[in-house]
Design a protein around this motif. Structure first.
Motif, PDB file in Angstrom:
ATOM      1  N   GLN A  16     -19.429  26.127 -23.755  1.00 50.80           N
ATOM      2  CA  GLN A  16     -18.893  26.101 -22.406  1.00 50.80           C
ATOM      3  C   GLN A  16     -18.578  24.667 -21.997  1.00 50.80           C
ATOM      4  O   GLN A  16     -19.144  23.724 -22.531  1.00 50.80           O
ATOM      5  CB  GLN A  16     -19.938  26.696 -21.472  1.00 50.80           C
ATOM      6  CG  GLN A  16     -19.349  27.455 -20.316  1.00 50.80           C
ATOM      7  CD  GLN A  16     -20.382  27.618 -19.236  1.00 50.80           C
ATOM      8  OE1 GLN A  16     -21.564  27.652 -19.533  1.00 50.80           O
ATOM      9  NE2 GLN A  16     -19.939  27.706 -18.012  1.00 50.80           N
ATOM     10  N   GLU A  17     -17.648  24.522 -21.022  1.00 48.96           N
ATOM     11  CA  GLU A  17     -17.243  23.195 -20.544  1.00 48.96           C
ATOM     12  C   GLU A  17     -18.435  22.303 -20.170  1.00 48.96           C
ATOM     13  O   GLU A  17     -18.634  21.257 -20.745  1.00 48.96           O
ATOM     14  CB  GLU A  17     -16.333  23.358 -19.324  1.00 48.96           C
ATOM     15  CG  GLU A  17     -14.886  23.613 -19.689  1.00 48.96           C
ATOM     16  CD  GLU A  17     -14.231  22.403 -20.312  1.00 48.96           C
ATOM     17  OE1 GLU A  17     -14.363  21.312 -19.740  1.00 48.96           O
ATOM     18  OE2 GLU A  17     -13.594  22.530 -21.380  1.00 48.96           O
ATOM     19  N   ILE A  18     -19.191  22.728 -19.181  1.00 42.13           N
ATOM     20  CA  ILE A  18     -20.387  21.970 -18.794  1.00 42.13           C
ATOM     21  C   ILE A  18     -21.585  22.866 -19.053  1.00 42.13           C
ATOM     22  O   ILE A  18     -21.523  24.058 -18.777  1.00 42.13           O
ATOM     23  CB  ILE A  18     -20.397  21.601 -17.296  1.00 42.13           C
ATOM     24  CG1 ILE A  18     -19.067  21.010 -16.883  1.00 42.13           C
ATOM     25  CG2 ILE A  18     -21.519  20.640 -16.971  1.00 42.13           C
ATOM     26  CD1 ILE A  18     -19.066  20.619 -15.430  1.00 42.13           C
ATOM     27  N   PRO A  19     -22.668  22.309 -19.605  1.00 44.90           N
ATOM     28  CA  PRO A  19     -23.847  23.128 -19.879  1.00 44.90           C
ATOM     29  C   PRO A  19     -24.349  23.849 -18.624  1.00 44.90           C
ATOM     30  O   PRO A  19     -24.395  23.267 -17.538  1.00 44.90           O
ATOM     31  CB  PRO A  19     -24.875  22.099 -20.355  1.00 44.90           C
ATOM     32  CG  PRO A  19     -24.085  20.924 -20.792  1.00 44.90           C
ATOM     33  CD  PRO A  19     -22.814  20.930 -20.038  1.00 44.90           C
TER      34      PRO A  19
END
Lengths: 193, 432
Positions: A173-176
């Protein structure tokens, strides 16, 4: 039930794919470090590295054509949607196969003419590194071959079993998730504090 | 023997047909180029070579570096820190989170330059919080998507590099400088608008921070915000080229996310590299193919023909510029940024720069704004799609909520089109 032979071919393609993607990532790291070191040498040590730019560009050509094949596999290449969203299943089927055939065609041109280009440039050298120019253009037939392999799978509707590869190529995913949640809680609770 | 008129129709016609049939643009460019070269009896060997040489350009190396730096920062904890920092600055006004959303995008744009990355990273944090605090879902999505367009104009932005190349080597440093004022202007206009909406709808304000908290938040954000300063400063001062400063920024971004924020593990680095490669997969091969296509376009003198055609419609610069804006906006609605830049720049450049006499730098900013707006408009707007997915709302609802914001963006676009000083003052100041 799919045959064993097909599974072997699939494993083989997936392995080649994984190796090339890993190489392409390492090339990006290498390029960054290379230009970074070059800048450092120029300003701190007072000497330039003559072949750094040439090598960085060689790497860029290579990962461009590897990434092009990645784009075919993961359907990253942009297309435009002027046609209505919902087409009949038949038209969609025809379009998918047509796309696969056309992309195979482009891949074949890259392989055939890329190969000729490699052969004809093997005698010349890249000035700074002294490497044969053919190695630069070798990216074309290699990328082209990978594109052909990938679209052949689309043409015959073969399931790639991408989920096996996901952890190795680093799809995330883009940001955890935990960072998103932590910040959201902070913004929400900050209000009551 | 081979007729150039037929070749032109073949090149453009086959391209249009193929993209209409939903073939990816990269391959549509390749096929129409190959077919036309075949018809013109141009050696395919030289076409294939042009594909490779299209990406063998030193200034183009900045694109992977900018994308990598943006990815490192957004996965390495910058987004969350910029949001807190924006909240510190502006959160206490009414409708604070809407304003925070715009301001955070302005900062984030200075780091990533990708509107889609902006929507997915700022939006995935902000939209759920905004909804919980009573903001409407469609408004939250709309402000996220429109504010993300700033990132394309605010330096550094990899799309600017693509333009610089497509326009035949316009100074990247000057383009970066030229983007600052229009980008900030767009942000301020959006903030004013969202404040006005917030007051009318009675959205809440956020409470302040203690001095100690404030210092920590500001300090954290500063480390990240140094990245664009390194890039822009390096380019302006002439210490680095754009490519070199981008590489240095990557190394810096890695050190900050691993050393200061402590959010960069090897495993995360691996996924950062993968997402970089994903973006590059689309951008670089497109540039490679467009290079071969563009060579044939120039060979067949298409840009000159388009210029002639446009001049027969009108020779009034104001009419022509409006016409070009409308054209770019419409194209931006159905096509993504990078392909439009590589295809339309060489075609429109002669009209706008040679005939109308606009500075190529101002034209670049004009183009970025036009195409940026396109990312937020249906039917094809990557930013809009991602925003609606994150915000859990439909494209129809978000689009309706965005109507006043479109108006604001078009206002900024018109200002930038007709007042050269907005874009040119800063570069003139530094470059002379």
């Amino acid at each position: 039930m799919q045959s064993h032979a097909l599974q072997h071919v699939r494993t083989m393609i997936n392995t080649v794919f994984l190796v090339l993607i890993t190489l392409a990532k390492l090339m990006i790291v290498g390029m960054t470090v290379l230009i970074g070191v070059m800048v450092f040498m120029r300003y701190v040590m007072g000497m330039g590295i003559r072949w750094a730019n040439e090598l960085a560009l060689l790497l860029q050509v290579w990962f461009t054509f590897i990434a092009m094949a990645l784009g075919v596999r993961k359907r990253l290449h942009i297309s435009i949607n002027i046609m209505p969203e919902k087409l009949s299943a038949t038209i969609n089927w025809v379009l998918t196969k047509l796309h696969a055939l056309i992309i195979i065609g482009v891949g074949v041109v890259m392989v055939v003419y890329g190969r000729q280009l490699v052969i004809s440039t093997m005698r010349s050298v890249l000035p700074a590194m002294g490497l044969r120019s053919g190695f630069l253009y070798l990216a074309l037939p290699v990328g082209g071959a990978l594109i052909v392999l990938e679209s052949l799978q689309d043409l015959f509707g073969i399931d790639r079993r991408d989920e096996w590869l996901a952890p190795y190529i680093g799809e995330e995913q883009e940001i955890p998730e935990e960072d998103i949640e932590a910040t959201q809680t902070e913004l929400l609770e900050h209000d009551h504090g | 023997m081979a007729d150039h008129t037929i070749a032109t129709y073949l090149l453009i016609g086959s391209f249009l047909l193929l993209i209409f049939l939903k073939l990816p643009i990269t391959f549509a460019l390749a096929v129409s180029t190959i077919a036309t070269a075949f018809y013109l009896d141009v050696s395919l060997l030289s076409i294939v070579q042009r594909m490779a040489s299209g990406v063998r350009i030193f200034s183009l190396l900045a694109i992977p570096f900018f994308i990598l730096a943006g990815e490192l920062m957004s996965k390495g904890g910058i987004a969350t820190r910029l949001i807190k920092f924006s909240n510190l600055i502006i959160g206490r006004l009414r409708g604070g989170l809407g304003l925070v959303n715009v301001l955070a995008s302005m900062f984030f744009g200075g780091i990533s330059g990708s509107a889609v990355a902006d929507v997915s990273s700022i939006g995935s944090i902000m939209i759920p919080v905004m909804k919980k605090k009573g903001y409407d879902a469609d408004y939250s999505t709309a402000i996220t998507v429109t504010s993300a367009c700033q990132g394309i104009v605010i330096p550094p932005s990899h799309n600017v590099i693509i333009y610089s190349l497509a326009a035949g080597g316009v100074s990247v440093g000057a383009l970066f400088l030229a983007g600052i004022v229009p980008g900030v202007l767009l942000g301020l206009v959006l903030m004013a608008l969202s404040y006005w909406i917030a007051v009318r709808r009675g959205y809440p304000a956020e409470s302040g921070y203690t001095l100690k908290e404030a210092r920590k938040i500001a300090q954290d954000a500063m480390f990240g915000l140094l990245t664009p300063i390194i890039i822009i400063g390096g380019v302006i001062s002439g210490v680095f080229t754009a490519t070199e400063s981008a590489a240095v920024a990557c190394i810096y971004a890695f050190l900050v996310s691993a050393g200061v924020y402590r959010e960069m593990s090897l495993r995360r680095l691996w996924s950062v590299l993968y997402s970089t490669l994903r973006t590059l997969a689309m951008v670089l091969s497109l540039i490679a193919m467009a290079n071969a296509f563009g060579w044939l376009l120039a060979f067949l003198r298409v840009p000159a023909l388009v210029t002639q055609g446009l001049l027969t419609i009108s020779d009034n610069p104001i009419v022509l510029l409006l016409l070009i804006n409308v054209m770019l906006l419409l194209l931006g609605m159905i096509m993504d940024m990078a392909p439009l830049i590589v295809i339309t720049t060489p075609i429109l450049f002669p009209v706008v720069v040679t005939e109308i006499g606009m500075s190529p730098i101002q034209f670049g900013i004009l183009m970025m704004l036009n195409l940026g707006i396109g990312l937020a408009t249906p039917p094809v707007g990557t930013g809009l799609f991602v925003g609606c997915a994150v915000g859990g709302t439909t494209i129809e609802k978000a689009t309706r909520a965005m109507l006043p914001m479109y108006a604001a963006m078009i206002l900024v676009l018109l200002l930038v089109t007709f007042i050269p000083a907005i874009s040119m003052t800063v570069p003139n100041w530094f470059m002379n």
